[in-house]
Design a protein around this motif. Structure first.
Motif, PDB file in Angstrom:
ATOM      1  N   GLU A 107     -37.367  21.685 -63.455  1.00  0.00           N
ATOM      2  CA  GLU A 107     -36.779  21.072 -64.651  1.00  0.00           C
ATOM      3  C   GLU A 107     -37.855  20.251 -65.369  1.00  0.00           C
ATOM      4  O   GLU A 107     -38.630  19.538 -64.737  1.00  0.00           O
ATOM      5  CB  GLU A 107     -35.606  20.171 -64.259  1.00  0.00           C
ATOM      6  N   GLN A 108     -37.881  20.355 -66.692  1.00  0.00           N
ATOM      7  CA  GLN A 108     -38.854  19.639 -67.494  1.00  0.00           C
ATOM      8  C   GLN A 108     -38.147  18.828 -68.571  1.00  0.00           C
ATOM      9  O   GLN A 108     -36.983  19.100 -68.900  1.00  0.00           O
ATOM     10  CB  GLN A 108     -39.845  20.621 -68.142  1.00  0.00           C
ATOM     11  N   ILE A 109     -38.851  17.848 -69.086  1.00  0.00           N
ATOM     12  CA  ILE A 109     -38.275  16.967 -70.102  1.00  0.00           C
ATOM     13  C   ILE A 109     -39.209  16.925 -71.304  1.00  0.00           C
ATOM     14  O   ILE A 109     -40.429  16.765 -71.150  1.00  0.00           O
ATOM     15  CB  ILE A 109     -38.061  15.541 -69.566  1.00  0.00           C
ATOM     16  N   ALA A 110     -38.658  17.089 -72.472  1.00  0.00           N
ATOM     17  CA  ALA A 110     -39.410  16.973 -73.725  1.00  0.00           C
ATOM     18  C   ALA A 110     -38.775  15.873 -74.580  1.00  0.00           C
ATOM     19  O   ALA A 110     -37.549  15.712 -74.600  1.00  0.00           O
ATOM     20  CB  ALA A 110     -39.401  18.290 -74.489  1.00  0.00           C
ATOM     21  N   PHE A 111     -39.622  15.101 -75.252  1.00  0.00           N
ATOM     22  CA  PHE A 111     -39.144  14.037 -76.128  1.00  0.00           C
ATOM     23  C   PHE A 111     -39.432  14.427 -77.570  1.00  0.00           C
ATOM     24  O   PHE A 111     -40.580  14.694 -77.936  1.00  0.00           O
ATOM     25  CB  PHE A 111     -39.814  12.711 -75.780  1.00  0.00           C
ATOM     26  N   VAL A 112     -38.379  14.460 -78.363  1.00  0.00           N
ATOM     27  CA  VAL A 112     -38.477  14.936 -79.741  1.00  0.00           C
ATOM     28  C   VAL A 112     -38.191  13.772 -80.683  1.00  0.00           C
ATOM     29  O   VAL A 112     -37.116  13.155 -80.603  1.00  0.00           O
ATOM     30  CB  VAL A 112     -37.477  16.080 -80.008  1.00  0.00           C
ATOM     31  N   PRO A 113     -39.125  13.449 -81.584  1.00  0.00           N
ATOM     32  CA  PRO A 113     -38.861  12.377 -82.552  1.00  0.00           C
ATOM     33  C   PRO A 113     -37.914  12.853 -83.645  1.00  0.00           C
ATOM     34  O   PRO A 113     -37.778  14.052 -83.905  1.00  0.00           O
ATOM     35  CB  PRO A 113     -40.251  12.062 -83.118  1.00  0.00           C
ATOM     36  N   ALA A 114     -37.261  11.900 -84.285  1.00  0.00           N
ATOM     37  CA  ALA A 114     -36.407  12.237 -85.412  1.00  0.00           C
ATOM     38  C   ALA A 114     -37.265  12.710 -86.586  1.00  0.00           C
ATOM     39  O   ALA A 114     -38.411  12.276 -86.749  1.00  0.00           O
ATOM     40  CB  ALA A 114     -35.572  11.032 -85.825  1.00  0.00           C
ATOM     41  N   ARG A 115     -36.700  13.618 -87.382  1.00  0.00           N
ATOM     42  CA  ARG A 115     -37.427  14.052 -88.571  1.00  0.00           C
ATOM     43  C   ARG A 115     -37.492  12.918 -89.593  1.00  0.00           C
ATOM     44  O   ARG A 115     -38.537  12.668 -90.199  1.00  0.00           O
ATOM     45  CB  ARG A 115     -36.749  15.275 -89.182  1.00  0.00           C
ATOM     46  N   THR A 116     -36.388  12.235 -89.766  1.00  0.00           N
ATOM     47  CA  THR A 116     -36.326  11.099 -90.691  1.00  0.00           C
ATOM     48  C   THR A 116     -35.628   9.934 -90.008  1.00  0.00           C
ATOM     49  O   THR A 116     -34.750  10.132 -89.162  1.00  0.00           O
ATOM     50  CB  THR A 116     -35.562  11.453 -91.982  1.00  0.00           C
ATOM     51  N   LEU A 117     -36.023   8.729 -90.385  1.00  0.00           N
ATOM     52  CA  LEU A 117     -35.377   7.512 -89.887  1.00  0.00           C
ATOM     53  C   LEU A 117     -35.399   6.473 -90.994  1.00  0.00           C
ATOM     54  O   LEU A 117     -36.460   6.145 -91.536  1.00  0.00           O
ATOM     55  CB  LEU A 117     -36.103   6.972 -88.654  1.00  0.00           C
ATOM     56  N   GLU A 118     -34.219   5.987 -91.349  1.00  0.00           N
ATOM     57  CA  GLU A 118     -34.093   4.953 -92.366  1.00  0.00           C
ATOM     58  C   GLU A 118     -33.374   3.754 -91.758  1.00  0.00           C
ATOM     59  O   GLU A 118     -32.306   3.892 -91.161  1.00  0.00           O
ATOM     60  CB  GLU A 118     -33.315   5.450 -93.586  1.00  0.00           C
ATOM     61  N   ILE A 119     -33.996   2.580 -91.904  1.00  0.00           N
ATOM     62  CA  ILE A 119     -33.409   1.328 -91.410  1.00  0.00           C
ATOM     63  C   ILE A 119     -33.343   0.362 -92.582  1.00  0.00           C
ATOM     64  O   ILE A 119     -34.377   0.014 -93.175  1.00  0.00           O
ATOM     65  CB  ILE A 119     -34.239   0.730 -90.260  1.00  0.00           C
ATOM     66  N   ASN A 120     -32.154  -0.043 -92.927  1.00  0.00           N
ATOM     67  CA  ASN A 120     -31.946  -0.991 -94.019  1.00  0.00           C
ATOM     68  C   ASN A 120     -31.079  -2.133 -93.521  1.00  0.00           C
ATOM     69  O   ASN A 120     -30.134  -1.913 -92.759  1.00  0.00           O
ATOM     70  CB  ASN A 120     -31.246  -0.315 -95.213  1.00  0.00           C
ATOM     71  N   GLY A 121     -31.406  -3.338 -93.953  1.00  0.00           N
ATOM     72  CA  GLY A 121     -30.549  -4.431 -93.524  1.00  0.00           C
ATOM     73  C   GLY A 121     -31.040  -5.795 -93.941  1.00  0.00           C
ATOM     74  O   GLY A 121     -31.989  -5.950 -94.717  1.00  0.00           O
ATOM     75  N   ASN A 122     -30.373  -6.781 -93.379  1.00  0.00           N
ATOM     76  CA  ASN A 122     -30.609  -8.174 -93.722  1.00  0.00           C
ATOM     77  C   ASN A 122     -30.808  -8.983 -92.451  1.00  0.00           C
ATOM     78  O   ASN A 122     -30.195  -8.710 -91.413  1.00  0.00           O
ATOM     79  CB  ASN A 122     -29.415  -8.715 -94.515  1.00  0.00           C
ATOM     80  N   ALA A 123     -31.685  -9.979 -92.540  1.00  0.00           N
ATOM     81  CA  ALA A 123     -31.921 -10.900 -91.422  1.00  0.00           C
ATOM     82  C   ALA A 123     -31.566 -12.307 -91.885  1.00  0.00           C
ATOM     83  O   ALA A 123     -32.247 -12.870 -92.743  1.00  0.00           O
ATOM     84  CB  ALA A 123     -33.366 -10.836 -90.961  1.00  0.00           C
ATOM     85  N   ASP A 124     -30.511 -12.842 -91.331  1.00  0.00           N
ATOM     86  CA  ASP A 124     -30.077 -14.203 -91.662  1.00  0.00           C
ATOM     87  C   ASP A 124     -30.651 -15.150 -90.607  1.00  0.00           C
ATOM     88  O   ASP A 124     -30.400 -14.980 -89.411  1.00  0.00           O
ATOM     89  CB  ASP A 124     -28.553 -14.263 -91.686  1.00  0.00           C
ATOM     90  N   VAL A 125     -31.415 -16.144 -91.038  1.00  0.00           N
ATOM     91  CA  VAL A 125     -32.135 -17.034 -90.112  1.00  0.00           C
ATOM     92  C   VAL A 125     -31.490 -18.414 -90.118  1.00  0.00           C
ATOM     93  O   VAL A 125     -31.170 -18.959 -91.181  1.00  0.00           O
ATOM     94  CB  VAL A 125     -33.626 -17.145 -90.496  1.00  0.00           C
ATOM     95  N   GLU A 126     -31.313 -18.970 -88.936  1.00  0.00           N
ATOM     96  CA  GLU A 126     -30.787 -20.326 -88.796  1.00  0.00           C
ATOM     97  C   GLU A 126     -31.652 -21.100 -87.807  1.00  0.00           C
ATOM     98  O   GLU A 126     -32.351 -20.521 -86.983  1.00  0.00           O
ATOM     99  CB  GLU A 126     -29.333 -20.305 -88.324  1.00  0.00           C
ATOM    100  N   GLN A 127     -31.572 -22.429 -87.892  1.00  0.00           N
ATOM    101  CA  GLN A 127     -32.307 -23.303 -86.981  1.00  0.00           C
ATOM    102  C   GLN A 127     -31.394 -23.713 -85.827  1.00  0.00           C
ATOM    103  O   GLN A 127     -30.251 -24.110 -86.037  1.00  0.00           O
ATOM    104  CB  GLN A 127     -32.784 -24.566 -87.720  1.00  0.00           C
ATOM    105  N   ARG A 128     -31.921 -23.596 -84.611  1.00  0.00           N
ATOM    106  CA  ARG A 128     -31.217 -24.078 -83.420  1.00  0.00           C
ATOM    107  C   ARG A 128     -32.039 -25.202 -82.798  1.00  0.00           C
ATOM    108  O   ARG A 128     -33.254 -25.088 -82.688  1.00  0.00           O
ATOM    109  CB  ARG A 128     -31.031 -22.957 -82.412  1.00  0.00           C
ATOM    110  N   TYR A 129     -31.353 -26.264 -82.375  1.00  0.00           N
ATOM    111  CA  TYR A 129     -32.044 -27.456 -81.880  1.00  0.00           C
ATOM    112  C   TYR A 129     -31.787 -27.656 -80.398  1.00  0.00           C
ATOM    113  O   TYR A 129     -30.699 -27.376 -79.878  1.00  0.00           O
ATOM    114  CB  TYR A 129     -31.576 -28.700 -82.647  1.00  0.00           C
TER     115      TYR A 129
END
Length: 451
Positions: A107-129
Motif C-alpha cells: 500500500e502506498q500513499i500520495a499527497f495531492v495539493p488542492a488546485r485552488t485555495l481561497e481564504i477570506n476573513g476577518n481577525a478581531d483583536v482584543e487585549q487580555r490582561y
C-alpha cells in the motif's frame, strides 16, 4: 633686592599654578571614576527591565494556555492510499503467465495539493490582561474554499488509469492549537455535508504539523477525471501570531482586521496591503511555483505567510534602548559641570556630582515603572519632568542662583527631547544618535577652544 622679590613672586605664582593644575587633574580623575561607577546602577536598571520583560512573556504564555496559542493553518490537502494492480510475469520453469494477487502489493500513499485555495476573513483583536501585563488575543472568522483536481488514474504521476487496483481518499487539515477552535465546522464537499475528525495518527501519521484533522472521502474509482470542491467556515482564536501555509497550486488569502499595527512575516509578503490606525487589509497571491511543498508541510517551516499583531509600543524594548543612552547623559552633564567650575571659578563637590548622576539614573527606573501603568509618551514626559525639576531645584542651591540652574534644566530638557525622538525612529536611531554625539562634541569644542 627687587630682582629677588620678583623671583620669589614668580615662584609663588608657579607653585599656585601647579596646585591648581593638580587639583583640576585630581577632580577630573574623580569625575571619570564616578562616571565608570555609574555603569553599575545602569546595569541594574537594565537587569530590572529584562526581568519585567520576562514576567510579561510568562503572562502571555499563561493567557495562551488558558485561551489558545499562536496559530498556523495548513491545508487542506488530499491523502490517497492506493494499491497498484499486480504485475504480470512468466514463470521461467513452467513458462506459464502468473498474476500476483493484488492484496500482496504494498500500500502506498500520495499527497495531492488542492488546485485552488481561497481564504477570506476577518481577525478581531482584543487585549487580555494578567495583572499589569497583557497579551493580544485574535478571533478569526474565515471562509475557506477550493477544489482538488484528480486525473483519470487518480494519483498524478503514477502509471495509467488501469494500473491502480484500489484507492481511498482522506482530506487533511491542521491547526496549531485545536483548543482555539470555537466549533467543528460543517464542511461542504461536492454538495455533501461532512465534519472533521481528530486524526488518530494510524493511517497517515503526523503528515501535517500541529493538530491534524481529517475527513474520510471514501473509495475512489479510477477511470475518469474528477473534481472535488470543498468549502467551510472556520472560527479560530489564537494569541498574537497567525500564519497560513499555502499548500495549494494557486493560493489567494485576503485578511482584514481591526488592529492597526500588523507585522507581516514569513516567506510571502502581501501583494497588496492597506494599513490605517483603526485596522488593516492585506491580500496574498501565491502559486505552486513560488513555494516548496515539502518545506510547506514542515512544522515551523519558512514557507508560510503570517501576521504578528504587535504592540504599538513595546515599553520594555523602548526603555532598554533608552538606558543605553544613560551613560551619555551622565557624561554630558558632568562635562557641563566641569566646564562650569572652570569658567565660573566656583568648584562643585564630588558629592554633588554623585547626587545629580543618581537623579539622572533614577529617570530610567521611573520610566519603566510609569510606562507599565501609563501610555509610554505620558510616562516619558512625567519621568523626564520630575528629574529635570529635581535637578534644577538642587542646582539652584549649588550655584546660589536660579539662572544657571534654569540653563542646565533647559539643556537636560533638550537632551530628553532628542532621546525621545531617537526612540521613535527605530530604523534611523543610529543615524540620529551619531548626529547628536557629533553636535554635542562640536558644541563642547566651540565653547572650550579659547579655554
Amino acid at each position: 633686592m627687587q630682582n629677588h622679590e620678583f623671583t620669589e613672586c614668580r615662584e609663588t605664582v608657579s607653585f599656585k599654578d601647579r596646585i591648581v593644575r593638580n587639583a583640576l587633574m585630581l577632580k577630573l580623575a574623580s569625575v571619570a571614576l564616578l562616571v565608570a561607577l555609574f555603569l553599575i546602577p545602569l546595569t541594574m536598571v537594565r537587569d530590572q527591565i529584562a526581568q519585567r520583560d520576562m514576567y510579561q512573556e510568562q503572562a502571555k504564555a499563561e493567557i495562551a494556555k488558558a485561551a489558545s496559542g499562536a496559530q498556523t493553518l495548513t491545508g487542506p490537502i488530499l491523502a490517497i492510499r492506493y494499491r497498484m494492480k499486480a504485475p504480470v510475469f512468466r514463470d521461467m520453469s513452467t513458462g506459464e503467465i502468473v498474476n500476483r494477487p493484488a492484496q500482496q502489493m504494498e500500500e502506498q500513499i500520495a499527497f495531492v495539493p488542492a488546485r485552488t485555495l481561497e481564504i477570506n476573513g476577518n481577525a478581531d483583536v482584543e487585549q487580555r490582561y494578567r495583572g499589569i501585563y497583557r497579551a493580544r488575543l485574535f478571533h478569526l472568522d474565515l471562509n475557506i474554499k477550493g477544489a482538488f483536481s484528480l486525473p483519470a488514474n487518480l494519483v498524478p504521476g503514477v502509471g495509467e488509469k488501469d494500473e491502480i487496483a484500489e484507492a481511498h481518499a482522506v482530506m487533511l487539515f491542521s491547526v496549531s492549537d485545536s483548543h482555539g477552535m470555537d466549533a467543528n465546522p460543517d464542511v461542504l464537499i461536492d454538495q455533501s455535508q461532512m465534519r472533521f475528525e481528530a486524526s488518530k495518527g494510524k493511517r497517515f501519521g503526523n503528515t501535517l504539523p500541529g493538530n491534524q484533522l481529517e475527513i474520510d472521502l471514501g473509495e475512489l474509482t479510477p477511470g475518469k477525471e474528477r473534481n472535488i470542491d470543498f468549502s467551510f467556515p472556520l472560527k479560530l482564536s489564537g494569541t498574537e501570531t497567525m500564519s497560513i501555509a499555502p499548500t495549494a497550486e494557486n493560493n489567494i488569502v485576503q485578511l482584514q482586521s481591526n488592529w492597526g499595527h500588523p507585522s507581516f512575516h514569513g516567506r510571502f509578503l502581501p501583494r497588496t496591503r492597506q494599513i490605517e490606525r483603526d485596522g488593516f487589509n492585506a491580500k496574498w497571491e501565491i502559486s505552486q511555483l513560488a513555494r516548496d511543498m515539502g518545506r510547506t508541510l514542515q512544522l515551523g517551516g519558512e514557507e508560510i505567510l503570517g501576521v504578528d499583531f504587535m504592540e504599538p509600543v513595546d515599553v520594555y524594548q523602548q526603555s532598554d534602548r533608552a538606558v543605553k543612552y544613560g551613560l551619555l547623559f551622565i557624561v554630558l552633564t558632568f562635562a557641563a559641570f566641569f566646564l562650569s567650575e572652570i569658567l565660573r571659578r566656583r568648584p562643585m563637590h564630588i558629592m554633588q556630582y554623585l547626587l545629580v548622576g543618581l537623579a539622572l539614573t533614577i529617570f530610567f527606573l521611573l520610566l519603566v515603572a510609569l510606562s507599565e501603568q501609563l501610555l509610554f509618551h505620558v510616562a516619558y514626559i512625567a519621568a523626564a519632568a520630575a528629574c529635570i525639576c529635581l535637578i534644577a531645584f538642587y542646582l539652584a542651591g549649588v550655584f546660589g542662583s536660579w539662572r544657571p540652574a534654569f540653563a542646565f534644566g533647559s539643556g537636560l530638557a533638550g537632551l530628553y527631547a532628542m532621546l525621545y525622538v531617537i526612540l521613535q525612529l527605530e530604523d534611523k536611531a543610529l543615524l540620529m544618535g551619531s548626529l547628536l554625539l557629533f553636535a554635542v562634541l562640536a558644541a563642547l569644542m566651540a565653547s572650550t577652544r579659547r579655554l
